[in-house]
Write a protein that holds these residues in place. Structure first.
Motif, PDB file in Angstrom:
ATOM      1  N   ASP A 197       0.660  -1.250  -0.299  1.00 39.81           N
ATOM      2  CA  ASP A 197       0.376   0.245   0.143  1.00 39.81           C
ATOM      3  C   ASP A 197       1.013   1.208  -0.073  1.00 39.81           C
ATOM      4  N   GLY A 198       0.068   2.325  -0.466  1.00 37.39           N
ATOM      5  CA  GLY A 198       0.594   3.391  -0.009  1.00 37.39           C
ATOM      6  C   GLY A 198       2.038   3.497   0.914  1.00 37.39           C
ATOM      7  N   LEU A 199       1.175   3.820   2.222  1.00 39.73           N
ATOM      8  CA  LEU A 199       2.048   3.816   3.340  1.00 39.73           C
ATOM      9  C   LEU A 199       2.530   3.254   3.427  1.00 39.73           C
ATOM     10  N   GLU A 200       3.335   2.285   3.010  1.00 40.45           N
ATOM     11  CA  GLU A 200       4.330   0.852   2.877  1.00 40.45           C
ATOM     12  C   GLU A 200       5.830   2.206   1.888  1.00 40.45           C
ATOM     13  N   VAL A 201       4.992   1.886   0.866  1.00 39.30           N
ATOM     14  CA  VAL A 201       5.908   2.342  -0.335  1.00 39.30           C
ATOM     15  C   VAL A 201       6.568   3.984  -0.520  1.00 39.30           C
ATOM     16  N   CYS A 202       5.939   4.784   0.959  1.00 44.66           N
ATOM     17  CA  CYS A 202       5.988   6.103   1.005  1.00 44.66           C
ATOM     18  C   CYS A 202       7.219   5.346   1.852  1.00 44.66           C
ATOM     19  N   ALA A 203       7.172   4.658   2.789  1.00 39.60           N
ATOM     20  CA  ALA A 203       8.416   4.612   4.340  1.00 39.60           C
ATOM     21  C   ALA A 203       9.662   4.056   3.383  1.00 39.60           C
ATOM     22  N   ARG A 204       9.252   2.808   2.532  1.00 39.46           N
ATOM     23  CA  ARG A 204      10.730   2.619   2.239  1.00 39.46           C
ATOM     24  C   ARG A 204      11.141   3.119   1.348  1.00 39.46           C
ATOM     25  N   ILE A 205      10.943   4.357  -0.132  1.00 38.08           N
ATOM     26  CA  ILE A 205      12.158   5.346  -0.385  1.00 38.08           C
ATOM     27  C   ILE A 205      11.961   5.527   0.635  1.00 38.08           C
ATOM     28  N   ARG A 206      11.368   6.718   1.548  1.00 41.21           N
ATOM     29  CA  ARG A 206      12.796   7.368   2.141  1.00 41.21           C
ATOM     30  C   ARG A 206      13.065   6.826   3.212  1.00 41.21           C
ATOM     31  N   GLN A 207      13.405   5.844   3.825  1.00 38.14           N
ATOM     32  CA  GLN A 207      14.065   4.700   4.268  1.00 38.14           C
ATOM     33  C   GLN A 207      15.794   4.575   2.871  1.00 38.14           C
ATOM     34  N   LYS A 208      16.068   4.566   2.123  1.00 37.98           N
ATOM     35  CA  LYS A 208      16.329   4.351   0.811  1.00 37.98           C
ATOM     36  C   LYS A 208      17.304   5.298   1.036  1.00 37.98           C
TER      37      LYS A 208
END
Length: 238
Positions: A58-69
């Motif tokens: 979902d969008g929350l997980e995608v957002c979190a993963r992008i910010r963690q890279k």
């Protein structure tokens, strides 16, 4: 400017694409979370329009993963959702989204939000020395757009900051010991172009602390002033 549209509803994705391409933006479309992350890794866009409810991730997980890279271009993220509850907004912003829109929305509002995010620049104020701000442990060079910090071992470390993080740190370093509330920081950084929730400031403060504080859970530079906002503390150059 490159924009990635992450939306599983074909008609909405196409509407967003047509609207933004008329305004001169380059757009790509992804239909699910896994594919969105793959596209991001191959060629990071300047901005991501991210639907909350998408398949696989979902969008929350995608957002979190992008910010963690680390070490990858850090795009602005505009989150879309059909939900309007306050808790959804808070969760979305806490994962690193920069702004939030509830469907249905008008194409004109979408374009305004996108342009506002991409225009985020620091409106400088106060005194500086040759476009450079200095404290005992930090040097901010506005002309070269670089920021560095002296580490505990006395080494000079260049900080890898996004544009917004650089602008936020510049604001703090140029006004040491000044207490800022959320509204003042929003006015300083975004001016009249801000449309989102004021608590997005807390998200960006947390992300900046992770990059400049020896211990982000016990900050010594960017301190919370309970009930008011934040202030930056470091010794001036004598």
């Amino acid at each position: 400017m490159d924009i990635l549209i992450v939306e599983d509803e074909a008609e909405i994705a196409q509407l967003i694409q047509i609207t933004l391409e008329k305004e001169g933006f380059n757009c790509r479309i992804s239909r699910d979370g896994n594919n969105a992350l793959q596209i991001f890794q191959e060629q990071a866009p300047d901005l991501i329009i991210l639907d909350l409810m998408i398949p696989h991730l979902d969008g929350l997980e995608v957002c979190a993963r992008i910010r963690q890279k680390p070490g990858i271009k850090d795009p602005y993220i505009l989150m879309l959702t059909a939900k309007g509850e306050e808790i959804d907004r808070v969760i979305g912003l806490s994962t690193g989204a920069d702004d939030y829109m509830v469907k249905p929305f008008s194409p004109r509002e979408l374009v305004a939000r996108v342009r506002a995010l991409l225009r985020r620049n620091l409106r400088q104020g106060g005194q500086n020395n040759g476009n450079t701000y200095r404290t005992r442990n930090f040097v901010i060079d506005l002309e070269r757009h670089t920021a560095s910090r002296q580490t505990d071992s006395q080494a000079i470390e260049e900080l890898d900051l996004t544009t917004l993080e650089f602008n936020l740190l510049s604001t703090f370093v140029s006004n040491p010991s000044r207490v800022w509330n959320r509204s003042q920081l929003i006015d300083k950084l975004w001016g009249d172009n801000f449309f989102g929730d004021e608590r997005v400031v807390d998200t960006h403060i947390a992300r900046l602390r992770k990059k400049i504080e020896p211990d982000p859970t016990n900050p010594i530079y960017i301190k919370t002033v309970v009930g008011i906002g934040y202030k930056f503390e470091d010794l001036p150059i004598s």
